[in-house]
Design a protein around this motif. Structure first.
Motif, PDB file in Angstrom:
ATOM      1  N   ALA A 245       4.696   0.228  24.508  1.00  0.00           N
ATOM      2  CA  ALA A 245       4.506   0.758  25.962  1.00  0.00           C
ATOM      3  C   ALA A 245       3.105   0.347  26.368  1.00  0.00           C
ATOM      4  N   ILE A 246       2.049   0.374  25.575  1.00  0.00           N
ATOM      5  CA  ILE A 246       0.867  -0.088  26.167  1.00  0.00           C
ATOM      6  C   ILE A 246       0.898  -1.758  26.537  1.00  0.00           C
ATOM      7  N   VAL A 247       1.175  -2.636  25.801  1.00  0.00           N
ATOM      8  CA  VAL A 247       1.379  -3.853  26.029  1.00  0.00           C
ATOM      9  C   VAL A 247       2.137  -4.182  27.309  1.00  0.00           C
ATOM     10  N   THR A 248       3.517  -3.507  27.265  1.00  0.00           N
ATOM     11  CA  THR A 248       4.184  -3.610  28.266  1.00  0.00           C
ATOM     12  C   THR A 248       3.728  -3.160  29.887  1.00  0.00           C
ATOM     13  N   ALA A 249       2.969  -2.193  29.726  1.00  0.00           N
ATOM     14  CA  ALA A 249       2.467  -1.637  30.762  1.00  0.00           C
ATOM     15  C   ALA A 249       1.230  -2.407  31.361  1.00  0.00           C
ATOM     16  N   LEU A 250       0.439  -2.996  30.365  1.00  0.00           N
ATOM     17  CA  LEU A 250      -0.721  -3.963  30.626  1.00  0.00           C
ATOM     18  C   LEU A 250      -0.114  -5.299  31.297  1.00  0.00           C
ATOM     19  N   VAL A 251       0.699  -5.743  30.622  1.00  0.00           N
ATOM     20  CA  VAL A 251       1.524  -7.141  31.306  1.00  0.00           C
ATOM     21  C   VAL A 251       1.961  -6.857  32.469  1.00  0.00           C
ATOM     22  N   ARG A 252       2.624  -5.852  32.969  1.00  0.00           N
ATOM     23  CA  ARG A 252       3.240  -5.481  34.420  1.00  0.00           C
ATOM     24  C   ARG A 252       2.034  -5.274  35.174  1.00  0.00           C
ATOM     25  N   GLN A 253       0.779  -4.698  34.929  1.00  0.00           N
ATOM     26  CA  GLN A 253      -0.348  -4.566  35.552  1.00  0.00           C
ATOM     27  C   GLN A 253      -0.808  -5.638  35.983  1.00  0.00           C
ATOM     28  N   LEU A 254      -1.036  -6.673  35.079  1.00  0.00           N
ATOM     29  CA  LEU A 254      -1.619  -7.908  35.310  1.00  0.00           C
ATOM     30  C   LEU A 254      -0.754  -8.929  35.997  1.00  0.00           C
ATOM     31  N   GLY A 255       0.462  -8.367  36.524  1.00  0.00           N
ATOM     32  CA  GLY A 255       1.396  -9.390  37.269  1.00  0.00           C
ATOM     33  C   GLY A 255       1.961 -10.461  36.310  1.00  0.00           C
ATOM     34  N   ALA A 256       2.174 -10.226  35.029  1.00  0.00           N
ATOM     35  CA  ALA A 256       2.569 -11.385  34.150  1.00  0.00           C
ATOM     36  C   ALA A 256       3.942 -11.065  33.714  1.00  0.00           C
ATOM     37  N   GLN A 257       4.586 -12.103  32.681  1.00  0.00           N
ATOM     38  CA  GLN A 257       5.685 -11.966  32.060  1.00  0.00           C
ATOM     39  C   GLN A 257       5.486 -12.104  30.505  1.00  0.00           C
TER      40      GLN A 257
END
Length: 362
Positions: free
Chosen positions: A323-335
């Motif tokens: 959950a942490i990784v997914t949320a942070l990746v989305r926050q950075l605008g990455a995939q």
């Protein structure tokens, strides 16, 4: 050459020339008596011709021109140099107040008759000096505010560092006190997450409080800290960092650091369930303009384990790490992409700003 019909014509022309000059101008004889004055002189200093012409300069008005600096200019400097530009005089003139004047003087010596004439021009730079003083005061205030800001920032960084150390210590104490293996594991994970944030704060402090952080040194130090606290002699794991030079904002660094922390923790905990020679985790960071790619790979068991499984025991909706990784990746605008083969697991997080242009129909 123009032929003047008489002395009166020459004087009329000379006075007309004097009056066309914008700055105040005086024409003095060798004894410093006023031969002529420009219109701007009378207007600037609020005097008239009757009170000026034929009188000694030092006695004009109530003696307002009896200035030591002016005497030095006329009686010492001019005879020695013949000319002087930009001689600054500050004086309180009756009727107009305190003024700062630049004096330009020229001594004129005639070839066919004795005596000499002195041309004395004035430029009022009071407004310019006032602006300069205001700028100096503003600069001093700015420097003082910047110093105060620096002191406050250092104090804040010191307090944040202490707070993070306290939190990390409490988490470790709690981990030793609990009896549940799952709870102990979660507390250790939380401890590592606090350390990753502390590493960003440390880099900000070392960089003088700037908002940009060197990615290579940041990730290297972070992974060294993770390796020192998580890997032991029973299963040594090499954590290596390959990062291109570049800087990112501190807010991005926090997110990137937390992502790396989660992925490295997962690799160390789950990629090597049994002894493996030359066990290693590689963290690489590549950058191209505003685009970047973060890769965390290991040479562990790999196979078909998913990110959710690698993040911890199976739970509904995945573990906390996922959950942490997914949320942070989305926050950075990455995939995020994952490849879990027999040779280990590779997780790639990419931020690409390039957008393909749809094909045109001719």
């Amino acid at each position: 050459m123009f032929d003047f019909r008489g002395v009166e014509d020459a004087q009329t022309l000379a006075q007309a020339i004097v009056n066309t000059i914008h700055d105040p101008l005086l024409v003095l004889d060798e004894r410093f008596s006023v031969l002529a004055a420009s219109r701007s002189f009378y207007e600037t200093f609020n005097v008239d011709a009757a009170q000026t012409q034929g009188r000694l300069l030092y006695s004009l008005g109530d003696g307002q021109w009896d200035i030591p600096a002016l005497r030095t200019l006329l009686e010492t400097i001019i005879p020695a140099r013949t000319a002087m530009d930009g001689f600054e005089v500050e004086h309180n003139f009756p009727g107009i107040g305190r003024r700062t004047m630049l004096l330009n003087a020229r001594q004129v010596v005639y070839a066919e008759k004795p005596g000499k004439t002195i041309l004395l021009a004035f430029t009022d730079i009071s407004a310019r000096r006032l602006i300069e003083r205001e700028k100096e005061v503003l600069h001093e205030r700015t420097e003082d505010l910047l110093h105060q800001k620096e002191v406050l920032l250092q104090e804040m960084q010191h307090r944040v560092a202490n707070s993070l150390q306290i939190i990390a210590s409490i988490l470790l104490l709690k981990a030793r006190a609990v009896t549940s293996d799952e709870t102990r594991r979660d507390l250790h994970d939380a401890h590592q997450r606090v350390l990753s944030v502390a590493e960003v704060q440390k880099h900000l402090h070392q960089s003088g409080g700037v908002d940009q952080i060197e990615v290579a040194s940041y990730l290297t130090t972070l992974c060294h800290s993770l390796g020192s606290s998580m890997t032991g002699e029973s299963q040594p794991i090499l954590i290596r960092v390959m990062a291109q030079d570049g800087k990112i904002g501190s807010d991005q660094a926090v997110s990137l650091g937390l992502i790396v922390t989660e992925l490295v923790i997962n690799a160390v905990k789950y990629a090597f369930p049994y002894q493996k020679a030359q066990a290693a985790v590689l963290v690489s960071y590549e950058v191209s303009g505003s685009d970047w790619k973060l890769t965390v790979s290991d040479n562990g068991v790999g196979k078909d384990r998913t990110l959710s499984e690698r993040a911890g025991p199976a739970k509904t909706g995945g573990g906390l790490g996922t959950a942490i990784v997914t949320a942070l990746v989305r926050q950075l605008g990455a995939q995020i992409e994952m490849d879990g083969g027999n040779a280990g697991t590779t997780i790639v997080i990419t931020r690409a700003t390039f957008l393909s242009r749809p094909p045109s129909v001719d």
